[in-house]
Design an enzyme around this catalytic site. Structure first.
Site, PDB file in Angstrom:
ATOM      1  N   LYS A 123       2.142  -0.823   4.616  1.00  0.00           N
ATOM      2  CA  LYS A 123       1.582   0.508   4.393  1.00  0.00           C
ATOM      3  C   LYS A 123       2.418   1.536   5.141  1.00  0.00           C
ATOM      4  O   LYS A 123       2.731   1.362   6.315  1.00  0.00           O
ATOM      5  CB  LYS A 123       0.119   0.537   4.871  1.00  0.00           C
ATOM      6  CG  LYS A 123      -0.649   1.816   4.537  1.00  0.00           C
ATOM      7  CD  LYS A 123      -0.604   2.836   5.654  1.00  0.00           C
ATOM      8  CE  LYS A 123      -1.289   2.372   6.907  1.00  0.00           C
ATOM      9  NZ  LYS A 123      -1.307   3.469   7.949  1.00  0.00           N
TER      10      LYS A 123
ATOM     11  N   HIS B 228       5.713 -14.254   4.891  1.00  0.00           N
ATOM     12  CA  HIS B 228       4.311 -14.615   4.694  1.00  0.00           C
ATOM     13  C   HIS B 228       3.423 -14.169   5.857  1.00  0.00           C
ATOM     14  O   HIS B 228       3.846 -14.052   6.989  1.00  0.00           O
ATOM     15  CB  HIS B 228       4.132 -16.129   4.493  1.00  0.00           C
ATOM     16  CG  HIS B 228       5.022 -16.974   5.344  1.00  0.00           C
ATOM     17  ND1 HIS B 228       5.485 -18.208   4.952  1.00  0.00           N
ATOM     18  CD2 HIS B 228       5.565 -16.770   6.572  1.00  0.00           C
ATOM     19  CE1 HIS B 228       6.255 -18.721   5.891  1.00  0.00           C
ATOM     20  NE2 HIS B 228       6.317 -17.868   6.868  1.00  0.00           N
TER      21      HIS B 228
ATOM     22  N   ASN C 121      14.294 -10.287  10.225  1.00  0.00           N
ATOM     23  CA  ASN C 121      13.511 -11.439   9.795  1.00  0.00           C
ATOM     24  C   ASN C 121      12.202 -11.462  10.572  1.00  0.00           C
ATOM     25  O   ASN C 121      12.212 -11.436  11.805  1.00  0.00           O
ATOM     26  CB  ASN C 121      14.292 -12.734  10.027  1.00  0.00           C
ATOM     27  CG  ASN C 121      13.578 -13.947   9.463  1.00  0.00           C
ATOM     28  OD1 ASN C 121      12.573 -14.386   9.992  1.00  0.00           O
ATOM     29  ND2 ASN C 121      14.120 -14.496   8.389  1.00  0.00           N
TER      30      ASN C 121
ATOM     31  N   ARG D 123       0.823  -1.203   0.000  1.00  0.00           N
ATOM     32  CA  ARG D 123       0.000   0.000   0.000  1.00  0.00           C
ATOM     33  C   ARG D 123       0.863   1.261   0.000  1.00  0.00           C
ATOM     34  O   ARG D 123       2.089   1.198   0.059  1.00  0.00           O
ATOM     35  CB  ARG D 123      -0.946  -0.034   1.194  1.00  0.00           C
ATOM     36  CG  ARG D 123      -1.982  -1.152   1.101  1.00  0.00           C
ATOM     37  CD  ARG D 123      -2.686  -1.391   2.416  1.00  0.00           C
ATOM     38  NE  ARG D 123      -3.322  -0.184   2.927  1.00  0.00           N
ATOM     39  CZ  ARG D 123      -3.812  -0.086   4.163  1.00  0.00           C
ATOM     40  NH1 ARG D 123      -3.701  -1.104   5.010  1.00  0.00           N
ATOM     41  NH2 ARG D 123      -4.385   1.031   4.554  1.00  0.00           N
TER      42      ARG D 123
END
Length: 252
Positions: free
Chosen positions: A133, A145, A159, A115
């Site tokens: 965003k 993920h 990470n 975004r």
């Protein structure tokens, strides 16, 4: 079904569609002539989009607005990029990017939602079902993920474990999360902004972090496990009986 239209209206609509298709193909041909690799007519590119020679645009890709694609990028398949810059050597697979700047040699997707005001540095990976965003990612971050990172500043080589969420909104105001370099954010961590995670710090999986985590520390914020013996037995009896009945009915 839409209401029937007259032959005259149908002819006018077809002419309009043919003109739009011709204009779209003209843009594709111009990019191909300039050294961009496009092998499918399903690609749609707005007139103001800039693509460097050597980039590959795969089937189902839509490039809108003031988008710039760098050399050596592979965009698609099935990707939408709008008013964004994607620097050289980056792959964007089956994802959507809006109003952002993706750095060089990034790996985005599949099914990533980038975004507005997301900025990434060299070698960032935003993977499957990641949403970002208004966030800055320094070099080499890995967000593989099922993670939401909003209103955040992330240092280099961090990470993020699966299920991480930055809790940036309290219903009235937005707050920022700050994460230092070389951090490991454990799976299913909630970072309740405003909060800072220092350089080289860890958060334990399943933690809800509401206070700053110092550099090199491990932040743990979860209830100590308690097991209630026998609590599930009456519930399981009814559940197992229901499933056994279904299994017997299906085997007849």
């Amino acid at each position: 079904m839409p209401n029937p239209i007259s032959e005259q209206a149908r002819a006018a609509a077809l002419a309009q569609l043919d003109a739009a298709e011709a204009a779209r193909e003209d843009i594709l041909v111009q990019h191909i002539a300039n050294g961009v690799v496009i092998n499918s007519r399903t690609v749609q590119i707005d007139p103001e989009v800039v693509i460097a020679p050597g980039a590959v645009i795969l089937a189902g890709t839509i490039l809108r607005g003031k988008t710039v694609i760098g050399a050596g990028c592979v965009i698609g398949p099935n990707t939408l990029i709008e008013d964004s810059t994607v620097d050289e050597g980056t792959t964007v697979n089956a994802s959507q990017i809006y109003g952002s700047h993706i750095g060089p040699h990034n790996n985005i997707g599949p099914f990533t939602h980038v975004r507005v005001n997301t900025v990434t540095d060299y070698g960032v990976h935003l993977g499957a079902y990641v949403e970002t965003k208004n966030s800055n990612f320094a070099r080499g971050n890995t967000v593989s993920h099922l993670t939401y990172i909003g209103d955040s500043d992330v240092g280099k080589y961090c990470n993020f474990g699966c299920g991480t969420v930055t809790c940036n909104y309290d219903g009235k105001d937005k707050f920022r999360t700050q994460i230092g370099d070389y951090c490991f954010i454990g799976c299913n961590t909630n970072l309740v902004a405003p909060v800072k995670v220092g350089d080289g710090a860890y958060t334990a999986a399943g933690s809800t972090i509401t206070k700053d985590v110092p550099a090199q520390a491990l932040g743990i914020a979860r209830e100590r496990q308690t097991n209630l013996d026998g609590w599930a037995e009456p519930k399981m009896e009814a559940y197992i009986a229901k499933k056994q009945k279904l299994e017997n009915e299906q085997s007849k």
